[in-house]
Enzyme design. Structure first.
Site, mmCIF file in Angstrom:
data_model
loop_
_atom_site.group_PDB
_atom_site.id
_atom_site.type_symbol
_atom_site.label_atom_id
_atom_site.label_comp_id
_atom_site.label_asym_id
_atom_site.label_seq_id
_atom_site.Cartn_x
_atom_site.Cartn_y
_atom_site.Cartn_z
ATOM 1 N N ASN A 9 0.878 -1.165 0.000
ATOM 2 C CA ASN A 9 0.000 0.000 0.000
ATOM 3 C C ASN A 9 0.916 1.215 0.000
ATOM 4 O O ASN A 9 1.483 1.566 1.022
ATOM 5 C CB ASN A 9 -0.903 -0.016 1.240
ATOM 6 C CG ASN A 9 -1.757 1.239 1.324
ATOM 7 O OD1 ASN A 9 -1.771 2.055 0.403
ATOM 8 N ND2 ASN A 9 -2.471 1.389 2.436
ATOM 9 N N TRP A 10 1.059 1.783 -1.177
ATOM 10 C CA TRP A 10 2.000 2.903 -1.313
ATOM 11 C C TRP A 10 1.480 4.176 -0.655
ATOM 12 O O TRP A 10 2.229 5.136 -0.501
ATOM 13 C CB TRP A 10 2.286 3.167 -2.804
ATOM 14 C CG TRP A 10 3.064 2.092 -3.501
ATOM 15 C CD1 TRP A 10 3.517 0.914 -2.965
ATOM 16 C CD2 TRP A 10 3.493 2.100 -4.865
ATOM 17 N NE1 TRP A 10 4.189 0.193 -3.913
ATOM 18 C CE2 TRP A 10 4.195 0.900 -5.086
ATOM 19 C CE3 TRP A 10 3.349 3.008 -5.922
ATOM 20 C CZ2 TRP A 10 4.752 0.572 -6.326
ATOM 21 C CZ3 TRP A 10 3.899 2.692 -7.172
ATOM 22 C CH2 TRP A 10 4.594 1.492 -7.371
ATOM 23 N N LYS A 11 0.186 4.200 -0.332
ATOM 24 C CA LYS A 11 -0.442 5.403 0.251
ATOM 25 C C LYS A 11 -0.154 6.608 -0.662
ATOM 26 O O LYS A 11 -0.083 6.441 -1.882
ATOM 27 C CB LYS A 11 0.035 5.608 1.689
ATOM 28 C CG LYS A 11 -0.180 4.340 2.530
ATOM 29 C CD LYS A 11 0.001 4.532 3.995
ATOM 30 C CE LYS A 11 -0.235 3.197 4.696
ATOM 31 N NZ LYS A 11 -0.126 3.283 6.156
ATOM 32 N N HIS A 95 -9.503 1.072 4.760
ATOM 33 C CA HIS A 95 -8.243 1.302 5.468
ATOM 34 C C HIS A 95 -8.501 2.263 6.636
ATOM 35 O O HIS A 95 -9.311 3.175 6.526
ATOM 36 C CB HIS A 95 -7.198 1.884 4.509
ATOM 37 C CG HIS A 95 -5.821 1.866 5.093
ATOM 38 N ND1 HIS A 95 -5.399 2.811 5.998
ATOM 39 C CD2 HIS A 95 -4.791 0.999 4.941
ATOM 40 C CE1 HIS A 95 -4.164 2.521 6.368
ATOM 41 N NE2 HIS A 95 -3.771 1.426 5.748
ATOM 42 N N GLU A 97 -6.930 4.691 7.672
ATOM 43 C CA GLU A 97 -6.714 6.108 7.346
ATOM 44 C C GLU A 97 -7.941 6.684 6.638
ATOM 45 O O GLU A 97 -8.254 7.867 6.797
ATOM 46 C CB GLU A 97 -5.430 6.258 6.506
ATOM 47 C CG GLU A 97 -4.194 6.020 7.369
ATOM 48 C CD GLU A 97 -2.987 5.463 6.643
ATOM 49 O OE1 GLU A 97 -2.934 5.501 5.404
ATOM 50 O OE2 GLU A 97 -2.070 4.971 7.353
ATOM 51 N N GLU A 167 -5.216 -4.782 10.419
ATOM 52 C CA GLU A 167 -4.198 -3.760 10.645
ATOM 53 C C GLU A 167 -4.502 -3.021 11.942
ATOM 54 O O GLU A 167 -5.345 -2.111 11.958
ATOM 55 C CB GLU A 167 -4.188 -2.752 9.486
ATOM 56 C CG GLU A 167 -3.884 -3.358 8.142
ATOM 57 C CD GLU A 167 -3.317 -2.339 7.167
ATOM 58 O OE1 GLU A 167 -2.250 -2.595 6.621
ATOM 59 O OE2 GLU A 167 -3.933 -1.265 6.996
ATOM 60 N N GLY A 173 2.678 2.451 10.735
ATOM 61 C CA GLY A 173 3.635 3.543 10.591
ATOM 62 C C GLY A 173 4.318 3.929 11.899
ATOM 63 O O GLY A 173 4.977 4.967 11.974
ATOM 64 N N SER A 212 3.658 -1.948 10.311
ATOM 65 C CA SER A 212 5.110 -2.006 10.546
ATOM 66 C C SER A 212 5.712 -3.367 10.227
ATOM 67 O O SER A 212 6.650 -3.821 10.894
ATOM 68 C CB SER A 212 5.440 -1.579 11.979
ATOM 69 O OG SER A 212 5.025 -0.239 12.198
ATOM 70 N N GLY A 233 3.005 -1.085 4.186
ATOM 71 C CA GLY A 233 3.062 0.347 3.899
ATOM 72 C C GLY A 233 4.482 0.784 3.585
ATOM 73 O O GLY A 233 4.992 0.578 2.481
ATOM 74 N N GLY A 234 5.148 1.355 4.576
ATOM 75 C CA GLY A 234 6.480 1.937 4.380
ATOM 76 C C GLY A 234 7.472 1.026 3.669
ATOM 77 O O GLY A 234 8.187 1.456 2.756
#
Ligand code: 13P
Length: 249
Positions: A9-11, A95, A97, A167, A173, A212, A233-234
């Protein structure tokens, strides 16, 4: 055997050119990955270049959201019917977010699920509790409700295509990961809730862990019986880390 999935998930990261280069780097390294479905969840603006970059490879494409509406006067929204033509097979929905910053609730997510399925996109449906909910022991109830209010409205055929991602919001993150045992405990719970409605079919539903997840902890988390992969993510922003995670099974 359940499908194993590692999805990025590149966001809201990378320019289109950077995203294209990242996708090409993932494709180049993807031959090292066997028996794991690789998915890139990219911004809408990247669907076109990334779809070209992954053409002919084993890497699959996802959007990070879709509109609850099919078309019309919804400025700034992107319909599922606009995503699918790029060859996207998946869409991330619910998600945390989106739930947090855009007020997405079960009513909206039910509509988004309908749009996704109507356009041939398989939802990667995200659930997870906030820190205070875990600390007060409500995490099982929170994810149960997130599933009952949305997933329970699916038909059997729709359910067959569903991917679930657990999640925990406190792990996203933050560098703080759920332990492998915590992940297993709640993934098993999620599968039990799914089975209470869909029976033995729940054995086939991929349930991904997100929060994470990185090369150094993926193997331990993925070793658990009900963890079928990750939503990353990251660490998905570096091809070598993303691929290392996919090789961690
Ligand atoms: P991080 O891997 O950066 O914690 O993000 C997880 C996530 O939200 C994936 O959807």
């Amino acid at each position: 055997m359940r499908q194993k999935i590692v999805a990025g998930n590149w966001k809201m990261n990378t320019t289109p050119a950077e995203g294209e280069a990242l996708a090409k780097a993932v494709v180049a390294a993807s031959s090292e990955v066997k028996d794991v479905t690789l998915i890139l969840g990219v911004p809408f603006t990247h669907l076109c270049p990334v779809s070209k970059a992954i053409a002919g490879s084993q890497v699959k494409l996802a959007a990070q959201d879709c509109s609850a509406h099919d078309k019309g006067a919804y400025t700034g929204e992107v319909a599922a019917s606009m995503i699918a033509p790029f060859g996207a097979q998946y869409v991330i929905l619910g998600h945390s977010e989106r739930r947090e910053y855009h007020g997405e609730n079960s009513a909206v997510l039910n509509e988004k699920m309908k749009q996704a399925y109507a356009n041939g996109l398989a939802p990667i449906y995200c659930v997870g509790e906030k820190l205070e909910e875990r600390e007060s022991g409500k995490h099982f109830d929170v994810v149960t409700k997130q599933i009952e209010e949305v997933v329970f409205n699916l038909s059997d055929d729709q359910f067959d295509k569903l991917v679930v991602a657990y999640e925990p919001v406190w792990a996203i993150g933050t560098g703080k990961t759920a332990t492998a045992d915590q992940a297993q405990e709640i993934h098993a719970h999620i599968r039990k809730v799914l089975a209470s409605k869909f029976g033995a079919k729940a054995e086939n539903t991929p349930i991904l862990y997100g929060g994470s997840c990185k090369p150094s902890n993926a193997a331990e988390i993925f070793s658990k019986a009900d963890v079928d992969g990750g939503l990353i993510g990251g660490a998905a922003l570096k091809a070598e880390d993303f691929i290392a995670i996919a090789k961690a099974f």
